[in-house]
Scaffold this motif. Structure first.
Motif, PDB file in Angstrom:
ATOM      1  N   MET A 188      -1.353  -6.120   2.563  1.00 12.25           N
ATOM      2  CA  MET A 188      -2.423  -5.164   2.816  1.00 12.25           C
ATOM      3  C   MET A 188      -2.865  -5.186   4.275  1.00 12.25           C
ATOM      4  N   GLU A 213       0.838  -1.193   0.000  1.00 15.36           N
ATOM      5  CA  GLU A 213       0.000   0.000   0.000  1.00 15.36           C
ATOM      6  C   GLU A 213       0.877   1.249   0.000  1.00 15.36           C
ATOM      7  N   GLN A 249      -6.818   0.226   7.488  1.00 20.07           N
ATOM      8  CA  GLN A 249      -5.562   0.536   6.799  1.00 20.07           C
ATOM      9  C   GLN A 249      -4.632   1.339   7.705  1.00 20.07           C
TER      10      GLN A 249
END
Length: 466
Positions: A246, A202, A251
């Motif tokens: 990920m 990411e 996140q």
């Protein structure tokens, strides 16, 4: 009995100074009395409470209290606790303002992400679980053992992960490792042996993870990130990518949950390309304003490697994490682990197994979820009052929040905070070298400060925000 040691005495922010914990604590308490911050008659926290807040040994606090009683700074009476002596100590010159700079390079306060509230670690329950586990442990548990880890822990984890995170787990496909980084090192080695060239990552994350993959001989191209999470539809254009790393549930550091369409796109890419999704579920237990987001792994257990850890739920110092692997990978990862590190500590594994099986783990997580939610709400309320122009995001789950700043101010705010003795980190610290620069913001951990430091930390933060 209505009172407990946890509520005995007032909250006390104190920072040991100088060399040696006991000596530093004594000097900090003397200075608090000299300056008038601790008035005569003030009741101090119990030695156990203050030790827990400062994450030091209880005997250290007890010895410091005893010496200060002998010197006349404090008084102690059985049943009444420890208080500041009524006879005021002589002041040495005018009252000094609270120190705003770090002592010996150490910040007074820290909101850097990465650790939970260590002062709230369930030490007593962990000790009880360890005693029970050790008594019940078979003799062979003290040997070298299976490189996959103790079967007791793998069995309990399979049940827990299925129940709490929706993971399809079989004890034979779980490998215990010494933290997430150790697990990623093993995966990097296996992927390189499989002739994988690139692992997509990411565009915001931890450089330690990217560097570790590069050290394994893998390139780390980055996926763009927006308000729906990483743009997994772009994976098809990354022809050399054999895996993607990920944080889909929450996140890191942006705090967004990966949109369902993008979750499906990641799995579709893995199926069509023969690639793997490496799912880092680092704080999946902590959610507040939404239903829990289940693990991505349940969409396709044969194409997703699930990583879990006790670092946020308990403490990073335990060095306990786990991988739930596709059947085709389980043997390779266990073999790679056996070559470099035959087995993680058996006693800690057995203790965690007992801790989960007894229900203590669930109770602790629920308790901490309430504590962290209160902290988060206090942060949001303070910002609404003191810094209404600062937008807060990423707060539906986890232990950190993102505070958006006006363009061009991230660096100056961090510098101003350092002058106040407050450690902060901006999102630029987590930007991939190949990513396009985006918004400026702070990544604030509301989980890490102990209760005794929380109000002071929050005040220091509000002082430096634009």
């Amino acid at each position: 009995m209505t009172d407990s040691w946890a509520s005995f005495g007032a909250d006390l922010h104190i920072e040991p100074v100088g060399g040696g914990l006991r000596r530093g604590l004594m000097e900090a308490l003397r200075e608090a009395v000299r300056s008038g911050r601790l008035a005569p008659g003030t009741r101090l926290p119990s030695s156990r409470t203050l030790a827990a807040d400062l994450a030091i040994a209880r005997n250290t606090v007890a010895d410091a209290y005893a010496e200060l009683v002998a010197e006349g700074w404090l008084t102690a009476r059985q049943g009444s606790g420890t208080t500041v002596a009524r006879r005021a100590a002589p002041r040495r010159g005018p009252t000094r303002a609270p120190k705003s700079r770090p002592v010996h390079g150490r910040p007074l306060y820290s909101l850097n992400p990465g650790t939970p509230d260590l002062a709230s670690s369930p030490r007593a329950e962990w000790l009880k679980a360890g005693r029970r586990a050790l008594i019940a442990a078979p003799n062979e548990a003290l040997g070298y053992g299976d490189p996959r880890g103790r079967i007791e822990l793998r069995t309990v984890l399979a049940d827990y992960l299925s129940r709490a995170r929706g993971v399809h787990a079989d004890p034979a496909r779980i490998v215990i490792c010494s933290g997430f980084v150790h697990g990623l090192m093993l995966m990097g080695k296996v992927l390189r042996q499989r002739r994988v060239k690139d692992v997509a990552v990411e565009s915001y994350g931890l450089d330690a993870h990217w560097n570790l993959l590069r050290e394994a001989g893998l390139r780390t191209p980055c996926l763009p990130l927006d308000e729906l999470g990483s743009r997994t539809g772009d994976l098809g254009a990354m022809r050399s990518a054999g895996a993607v790393l990920m944080t889909p549930a929450h996140q890191f550091p942006m705090g967004v949950s990966l949109h369902p369409d993008r979750r499906a796109a990641a799995v579709d890419w893995a199926r069509s390309s023969g690639g793997l999704v490496l799912e880092d579920d680092y704080d999946g237990e902590f959610r507040y304003d939404r239903q829990p987001v289940g693990a991505l792994q349940n969409l396709d257990p044969e194409r997703v490697v699930y990583f879990g850890t006790s670092s946020k739920s308990l403490a990073p110092g335990l060095r306990l994490a786990w991988m739930v692997l596709p059947e085709a990978l389980a043997g390779e990862v266990a073999e790679a682990k056996g070559v470099s590190d035959w087995a993680s500590g058996a006693l800690d594994q057995l203790t965690l197994a007992e801790f989960i099986a007894s229900g203590a783990y669930d109770r602790h997580v629920r308790s901490m979820r309430l504590r962290y939610r209160r902290r988060r709400d206090q942060l949001v309320a303070a910002l609404a009052e003191r810094a209404p122009d600062v937008r807060v995001s990423g707060i539906a789950a986890g232990l950190h929040a993102v505070l958006e700043l006006p363009e061009g101010t991230e660096r100056s705010v961090i510098q101003a905070a350092a002058f106040q003795g407050l450690a902060l980190e901006g999102v630029s610290r987590y930007r991939h070298p190949e990513a396009t620069p985006g918004r400026e913001a702070l990544v604030i951990s509301y989980g890490s400060p102990p209760d005794s430091a929380w109000s002071g930390t929050l005040e220091a933060l509000c002082r430096v925000l634009p």
